[in-house]
Design a protein around this motif. Structure first.
Motif, PDB file in Angstrom:
ATOM      1  N   GLY A  34      71.600  15.574  -2.207  1.00  0.00           N
ATOM      2  CA  GLY A  34      70.243  15.735  -2.067  1.00  0.00           C
ATOM      3  C   GLY A  34      69.836  17.256  -1.626  1.00  0.00           C
ATOM      4  N   TRP A  35      70.645  17.792  -0.720  1.00  0.00           N
ATOM      5  CA  TRP A  35      70.287  19.165  -0.252  1.00  0.00           C
ATOM      6  C   TRP A  35      70.630  20.450  -1.066  1.00  0.00           C
ATOM      7  N   GLN A  36      69.424  21.193  -1.013  1.00  0.00           N
ATOM      8  CA  GLN A  36      69.695  22.575  -1.726  1.00  0.00           C
ATOM      9  C   GLN A  36      70.540  23.494  -1.283  1.00  0.00           C
ATOM     10  N   VAL A  37      71.441  23.920  -2.095  1.00  0.00           N
ATOM     11  CA  VAL A  37      72.478  25.125  -1.515  1.00  0.00           C
ATOM     12  C   VAL A  37      71.963  26.352  -2.037  1.00  0.00           C
ATOM     13  N   VAL A  38      71.579  27.375  -1.323  1.00  0.00           N
ATOM     14  CA  VAL A  38      71.276  28.717  -1.770  1.00  0.00           C
ATOM     15  C   VAL A  38      72.012  29.827  -1.142  1.00  0.00           C
ATOM     16  N   THR A  39      72.562  30.688  -1.932  1.00  0.00           N
ATOM     17  CA  THR A  39      73.482  31.808  -1.663  1.00  0.00           C
ATOM     18  C   THR A  39      72.538  32.804  -1.618  1.00  0.00           C
ATOM     19  N   GLY A  40      72.714  33.896  -0.696  1.00  0.00           N
ATOM     20  CA  GLY A  40      72.125  34.981  -0.749  1.00  0.00           C
ATOM     21  C   GLY A  40      72.828  36.270  -0.233  1.00  0.00           C
ATOM     22  N   THR A  41      72.948  37.408  -1.057  1.00  0.00           N
ATOM     23  CA  THR A  41      73.724  38.435  -1.048  1.00  0.00           C
ATOM     24  C   THR A  41      72.929  39.839  -0.567  1.00  0.00           C
ATOM     25  N   PRO A  42      73.487  40.611   0.323  1.00  0.00           N
ATOM     26  CA  PRO A  42      72.673  41.696   0.901  1.00  0.00           C
ATOM     27  C   PRO A  42      72.902  42.654  -0.123  1.00  0.00           C
ATOM     28  N   PRO A  43      72.204  43.733   0.009  1.00  0.00           N
ATOM     29  CA  PRO A  43      72.300  44.923  -0.833  1.00  0.00           C
ATOM     30  C   PRO A  43      73.619  45.613  -0.641  1.00  0.00           C
ATOM     31  N   GLU A  44      73.847  46.377  -1.649  1.00  0.00           N
ATOM     32  CA  GLU A  44      74.994  47.382  -1.599  1.00  0.00           C
ATOM     33  C   GLU A  44      75.209  47.890  -0.129  1.00  0.00           C
ATOM     34  N   GLY A  45      76.435  48.164  -0.026  1.00  0.00           N
ATOM     35  CA  GLY A  45      76.627  48.885   1.352  1.00  0.00           C
ATOM     36  C   GLY A  45      77.519  47.824   2.327  1.00  0.00           C
ATOM     37  N   ALA A  46      77.014  48.129   3.731  1.00  0.00           N
ATOM     38  CA  ALA A  46      77.530  47.722   4.640  1.00  0.00           C
ATOM     39  C   ALA A  46      77.175  46.234   4.692  1.00  0.00           C
ATOM     40  N   TRP A  47      77.965  45.303   5.196  1.00  0.00           N
ATOM     41  CA  TRP A  47      77.942  43.610   5.068  1.00  0.00           C
ATOM     42  C   TRP A  47      76.599  43.716   6.098  1.00  0.00           C
ATOM     43  N   CYS A  48      75.723  42.710   5.803  1.00  0.00           N
ATOM     44  CA  CYS A  48      74.534  42.604   6.817  1.00  0.00           C
ATOM     45  C   CYS A  48      74.161  40.988   6.644  1.00  0.00           C
ATOM     46  N   LYS A  49      74.672  40.257   7.609  1.00  0.00           N
ATOM     47  CA  LYS A  49      74.233  38.554   7.429  1.00  0.00           C
ATOM     48  C   LYS A  49      72.674  38.267   7.206  1.00  0.00           C
ATOM     49  N   SER A  50      72.205  39.103   8.078  1.00  0.00           N
ATOM     50  CA  SER A  50      70.516  38.848   8.285  1.00  0.00           C
ATOM     51  C   SER A  50      69.855  39.349   6.610  1.00  0.00           C
ATOM     52  N   ALA A  51      70.359  40.204   6.255  1.00  0.00           N
ATOM     53  CA  ALA A  51      69.915  40.960   4.602  1.00  0.00           C
ATOM     54  C   ALA A  51      70.334  39.668   3.793  1.00  0.00           C
ATOM     55  N   ALA A  52      71.374  39.108   3.823  1.00  0.00           N
ATOM     56  CA  ALA A  52      71.885  38.203   3.025  1.00  0.00           C
ATOM     57  C   ALA A  52      71.153  36.746   3.259  1.00  0.00           C
ATOM     58  N   VAL A  53      70.799  36.540   4.268  1.00  0.00           N
ATOM     59  CA  VAL A  53      69.877  35.292   4.596  1.00  0.00           C
ATOM     60  C   VAL A  53      68.279  35.645   4.054  1.00  0.00           C
ATOM     61  N   ALA A  54      67.880  36.952   4.404  1.00  0.00           N
ATOM     62  CA  ALA A  54      66.697  37.098   3.837  1.00  0.00           C
ATOM     63  C   ALA A  54      66.610  37.055   2.113  1.00  0.00           C
ATOM     64  N   ALA A  55      67.716  37.403   1.800  1.00  0.00           N
ATOM     65  CA  ALA A  55      67.525  37.588   0.187  1.00  0.00           C
ATOM     66  C   ALA A  55      67.500  35.814  -0.300  1.00  0.00           C
ATOM     67  N   ALA A  56      68.147  34.732   0.664  1.00  0.00           N
ATOM     68  CA  ALA A  56      68.022  33.335   0.073  1.00  0.00           C
ATOM     69  C   ALA A  56      66.681  32.843   0.420  1.00  0.00           C
ATOM     70  N   LEU A  57      66.186  33.240   1.279  1.00  0.00           N
ATOM     71  CA  LEU A  57      65.155  32.844   1.880  1.00  0.00           C
ATOM     72  C   LEU A  57      63.921  32.371   1.006  1.00  0.00           C
ATOM     73  N   PRO A  58      63.593  33.581   0.173  1.00  0.00           N
ATOM     74  CA  PRO A  58      62.381  32.843  -0.734  1.00  0.00           C
ATOM     75  C   PRO A  58      62.636  31.887  -1.677  1.00  0.00           C
ATOM     76  N   ASP A  59      63.770  31.430  -1.990  1.00  0.00           N
ATOM     77  CA  ASP A  59      64.221  30.360  -2.819  1.00  0.00           C
ATOM     78  C   ASP A  59      64.660  29.033  -2.034  1.00  0.00           C
ATOM     79  N   ALA A  60      64.751  29.157  -0.595  1.00  0.00           N
ATOM     80  CA  ALA A  60      65.034  28.105   0.200  1.00  0.00           C
ATOM     81  C   ALA A  60      63.719  27.144   0.420  1.00  0.00           C
ATOM     82  N   GLN A  61      63.538  25.880  -0.077  1.00  0.00           N
ATOM     83  CA  GLN A  61      62.480  25.157  -0.047  1.00  0.00           C
ATOM     84  C   GLN A  61      62.567  23.808   1.236  1.00  0.00           C
ATOM     85  N   GLY A  62      63.668  24.019   1.870  1.00  0.00           N
ATOM     86  CA  GLY A  62      63.868  22.732   2.780  1.00  0.00           C
ATOM     87  C   GLY A  62      62.889  23.174   4.094  1.00  0.00           C
TER      88      GLY A  62
END
Length: 230
Positions: A34-62
Protein backbone atom coordinates in the motif's frame (compact mmCIF):
# COMPACT_ATOMS: atom_id res chain seq x y z
CA UNK A 1 -5.09 6.96 8.10
CA UNK A 2 -1.80 8.56 7.04
CA UNK A 3 -0.33 7.55 3.69
CA UNK A 4 3.33 6.68 3.11
CA UNK A 5 5.68 7.44 0.23
CA UNK A 6 9.12 5.86 -0.02
CA UNK A 7 11.59 8.15 -1.80
CA UNK A 8 14.65 6.42 -3.21
CA UNK A 9 17.49 8.61 -4.53
CA UNK A 10 18.71 6.69 -7.55
CA UNK A 11 21.04 6.67 -10.50
CA UNK A 12 21.62 3.40 -12.34
CA UNK A 13 24.57 2.22 -14.35
CA UNK A 14 26.47 -0.03 -11.93
CA UNK A 15 25.56 -3.73 -12.14
CA UNK A 16 25.97 -4.34 -8.39
CA UNK A 17 23.86 -1.34 -7.39
CA UNK A 18 21.26 -2.19 -10.05
CA UNK A 19 20.95 -5.72 -8.65
CA UNK A 20 20.67 -4.41 -5.09
CA UNK A 21 17.93 -1.97 -6.05
CA UNK A 22 16.02 -4.68 -7.89
CA UNK A 23 15.99 -6.78 -4.70
CA UNK A 24 15.12 -3.82 -2.45
CA UNK A 25 12.35 -2.59 -4.77
CA UNK A 26 10.75 -6.05 -4.74
CA UNK A 27 11.01 -6.09 -0.94
CA UNK A 28 9.14 -2.79 -0.65
CA UNK A 29 6.39 -4.09 -2.94
CA UNK A 30 6.11 -7.36 -1.03
CA UNK A 31 6.22 -6.00 2.51
CA UNK A 32 4.24 -2.77 2.03
CA UNK A 33 2.04 -3.03 -1.08
CA UNK A 34 0.00 0.00 0.00
CA UNK A 35 3.00 2.31 0.14
CA UNK A 36 4.00 4.44 -2.82
CA UNK A 37 7.61 4.00 -4.00
CA UNK A 38 9.09 6.88 -5.97
CA UNK A 39 12.62 7.10 -7.37
CA UNK A 40 14.36 10.38 -8.02
CA UNK A 41 17.42 10.96 -10.18
CA UNK A 42 19.57 14.09 -10.02
CA UNK A 43 20.75 15.97 -13.12
CA UNK A 44 23.80 14.74 -14.98
CA UNK A 45 27.11 15.43 -13.28
CA UNK A 46 28.19 14.91 -9.70
CA UNK A 47 25.86 12.84 -7.55
CA UNK A 48 23.62 14.94 -5.31
CA UNK A 49 21.28 13.12 -2.94
CA UNK A 50 19.26 16.25 -2.23
CA UNK A 51 18.68 16.85 -5.95
CA UNK A 52 17.58 13.22 -6.34
CA UNK A 53 15.05 13.57 -3.51
CA UNK A 54 13.86 16.89 -4.96
CA UNK A 55 13.26 15.18 -8.31
CA UNK A 56 11.00 12.61 -6.63
CA UNK A 57 9.22 14.96 -4.25
CA UNK A 58 6.57 16.32 -6.67
CA UNK A 59 5.29 12.76 -7.24
CA UNK A 60 5.39 11.75 -3.56
CA UNK A 61 1.80 11.81 -2.31
CA UNK A 62 2.32 10.39 1.19
CA UNK A 63 1.76 12.24 4.44
CA UNK A 64 4.83 10.39 5.73
CA UNK A 65 8.06 10.07 3.77
CA UNK A 66 10.61 7.27 4.02
CA UNK A 67 13.84 8.53 2.46
CA UNK A 68 15.72 5.30 1.79
CA UNK A 69 18.90 4.38 -0.04
CA UNK A 70 18.50 1.89 -2.88
CA UNK A 71 20.84 -0.67 -1.32
CA UNK A 72 19.49 -1.02 2.24
CA UNK A 73 16.71 -2.75 4.12
CA UNK A 74 15.41 -2.39 7.68
CA UNK A 75 12.56 -4.40 9.16
CA UNK A 76 12.01 -1.63 11.73
CA UNK A 77 10.62 0.82 9.19
CA UNK A 78 6.99 0.05 10.10
CA UNK A 79 7.70 0.86 13.76
CA UNK A 80 9.33 4.11 12.64
CA UNK A 81 6.26 5.07 10.61
CA UNK A 82 4.08 4.23 13.60
CA UNK A 83 6.24 6.50 15.75
CA UNK A 84 5.61 9.36 13.31
CA UNK A 85 1.86 8.69 13.39
CA UNK A 86 2.05 8.85 17.19
CA UNK A 87 3.79 12.21 17.13
CA UNK A 88 7.55 11.69 16.83
CA UNK A 89 9.13 14.58 14.87
CA UNK A 90 11.21 12.20 12.75
CA UNK A 91 12.55 8.68 13.08
CA UNK A 92 15.62 6.52 12.47
CA UNK A 93 14.34 2.94 11.98
CA UNK A 94 17.64 1.26 12.81
CA UNK A 95 20.47 1.25 15.31
CA UNK A 96 23.28 -0.84 13.86
CA UNK A 97 24.40 -0.84 10.25
CA UNK A 98 25.45 -4.28 9.02
CA UNK A 99 27.29 -4.21 5.70
CA UNK A 100 27.17 -7.57 3.95
CA UNK A 101 30.20 -8.68 1.99
CA UNK A 102 30.01 -9.50 -1.72
CA UNK A 103 29.45 -13.23 -1.27
CA UNK A 104 26.70 -12.80 1.32
CA UNK A 105 25.03 -10.14 -0.81
CA UNK A 106 24.99 -12.50 -3.78
CA UNK A 107 23.39 -15.15 -1.57
CA UNK A 108 20.67 -12.74 -0.47
CA UNK A 109 19.99 -11.74 -4.07
CA UNK A 110 19.69 -15.44 -4.89
CA UNK A 111 17.08 -15.99 -2.19
CA UNK A 112 18.87 -16.53 1.13
CA UNK A 113 16.89 -14.73 3.87
CA UNK A 114 18.56 -11.51 4.92
CA UNK A 115 19.56 -11.64 8.57
CA UNK A 116 20.54 -15.31 8.55
CA UNK A 117 24.21 -15.93 9.46
CA UNK A 118 26.08 -13.83 6.91
CA UNK A 119 29.50 -12.25 6.66
CA UNK A 120 30.08 -8.52 6.95
CA UNK A 121 32.78 -6.39 5.34
CA UNK A 122 33.37 -4.69 8.69
CA UNK A 123 32.15 -4.92 12.25
CA UNK A 124 28.58 -3.68 12.74
CA UNK A 125 28.44 -0.07 13.89
CA UNK A 126 25.91 2.50 15.09
CA UNK A 127 24.32 4.05 12.03
CA UNK A 128 24.45 7.77 11.38
CA UNK A 129 21.09 9.46 11.94
CA UNK A 130 19.82 10.82 8.64
CA UNK A 131 21.57 8.14 6.60
CA UNK A 132 20.41 4.86 5.11
CA UNK A 133 16.75 5.22 5.96
CA UNK A 134 14.95 8.19 7.53
CA UNK A 135 11.24 8.59 8.24
CA UNK A 136 9.54 11.95 8.71
CA UNK A 137 6.36 13.88 7.98
CA UNK A 138 6.18 15.17 4.41
CA UNK A 139 5.70 18.71 5.73
CA UNK A 140 8.86 18.43 7.82
CA UNK A 141 10.94 17.53 4.79
CA UNK A 142 9.60 20.57 2.98
CA UNK A 143 10.69 22.70 5.93
CA UNK A 144 14.01 20.95 6.62
CA UNK A 145 15.34 19.42 3.39
CA UNK A 146 18.66 17.88 2.53
CA UNK A 147 21.19 20.49 1.40
CA UNK A 148 21.76 20.63 -2.37
CA UNK A 149 25.30 21.91 -1.85
CA UNK A 150 26.53 18.48 -0.78
CA UNK A 151 27.70 16.56 -3.83
CA UNK A 152 29.34 13.17 -4.08
CA UNK A 153 29.09 10.98 -0.97
CA UNK A 154 29.66 12.08 2.60
CA UNK A 155 28.30 14.43 5.30
CA UNK A 156 24.97 15.26 3.65
CA UNK A 157 23.12 12.81 5.93
CA UNK A 158 24.88 13.98 9.09
CA UNK A 159 24.20 17.64 8.30
CA UNK A 160 20.54 16.84 7.65
CA UNK A 161 20.25 15.07 11.01
CA UNK A 162 21.72 18.10 12.77
CA UNK A 163 19.19 20.36 11.02
CA UNK A 164 16.25 18.08 11.80
CA UNK A 165 17.20 17.75 15.46
CA UNK A 166 17.71 21.50 15.81
CA UNK A 167 14.50 22.56 14.04
CA UNK A 168 12.12 19.62 14.57
CA UNK A 169 13.36 17.82 17.69
CA UNK A 170 15.15 14.65 18.69
CA UNK A 171 14.28 11.55 16.63
CA UNK A 172 12.64 8.32 17.67
CA UNK A 173 15.16 5.55 17.08
CA UNK A 174 14.66 1.86 16.47
CA UNK A 175 16.84 -0.93 17.82
CA UNK A 176 17.07 -3.32 14.87
CA UNK A 177 19.73 -3.49 12.16
CA UNK A 178 19.95 -1.79 8.79
CA UNK A 179 21.24 -4.28 6.23
CA UNK A 180 23.45 -2.86 3.49
CA UNK A 181 23.94 -4.81 0.27
CA UNK A 182 27.47 -4.82 -1.11
CA UNK A 183 28.60 -2.79 -4.10
CA UNK A 184 31.98 -1.26 -4.98
CA UNK A 185 32.62 1.75 -2.69
CA UNK A 186 32.05 5.23 -4.03
CA UNK A 187 34.97 7.66 -4.41
CA UNK A 188 35.60 9.73 -1.28
CA UNK A 189 38.47 10.93 0.91
CA UNK A 190 37.95 8.19 3.53
CA UNK A 191 35.12 5.95 4.72
CA UNK A 192 34.27 8.74 7.21
CA UNK A 193 34.77 11.89 5.13
CA UNK A 194 33.49 12.60 1.64
CA UNK A 195 35.38 15.67 0.44
CA UNK A 196 37.01 18.80 1.77
CA UNK A 197 34.07 20.87 0.52
CA UNK A 198 31.51 18.63 2.21
CA UNK A 199 33.48 18.62 5.44
CA UNK A 200 33.61 22.43 5.45
CA UNK A 201 29.85 22.68 4.89
CA UNK A 202 29.11 20.02 7.52
CA UNK A 203 31.19 22.02 10.00
CA UNK A 204 28.85 24.97 9.51
CA UNK A 205 25.90 22.73 10.36
CA UNK A 206 27.74 21.45 13.41
CA UNK A 207 28.35 24.99 14.65
CA UNK A 208 24.67 25.85 14.13
CA UNK A 209 23.31 22.68 15.76
CA UNK A 210 22.07 24.47 18.92
CA UNK A 211 21.02 27.71 17.25
CA UNK A 212 17.69 27.47 15.40
CA UNK A 213 18.12 30.93 13.88
CA UNK A 214 21.53 30.11 12.46
CA UNK A 215 20.25 26.74 11.21
CA UNK A 216 17.33 28.38 9.41
CA UNK A 217 19.78 30.83 7.85
CA UNK A 218 21.83 27.89 6.53
CA UNK A 219 18.75 26.32 4.98
CA UNK A 220 17.57 29.62 3.52
CA UNK A 221 21.05 30.20 2.14
CA UNK A 222 21.10 26.92 0.24
CA UNK A 223 17.58 27.56 -1.07
CA UNK A 224 18.67 30.95 -2.37
CA UNK A 225 21.78 29.51 -3.97
CA UNK A 226 19.66 26.80 -5.59
CA UNK A 227 17.25 29.40 -6.96
CA UNK A 228 20.13 31.38 -8.44
CA UNK A 229 21.42 28.29 -10.25
CA UNK A 230 17.98 26.96 -11.22
Amino acid sequence: MLTVSVIVPWRGGDAHRDAAWSWVRARWAEQFPGWQVVTGTPPEGAWCKSAAVAAALPDAQGDVLVVADADVWCDGVLQAVTAIVEGAPWAVPHHQVRRLDETSTRAVLDGTPIGSPQRLVQRAYAGVAGGGMTVLPHATYRRVPLDTRFTGWGQEDEAWALALTCLAGAPWRGTGPLWHLWHPPQPRLTRRWGSDESLTLWDRYWRARNDPGAMRDLLDEQRCEGAEHG
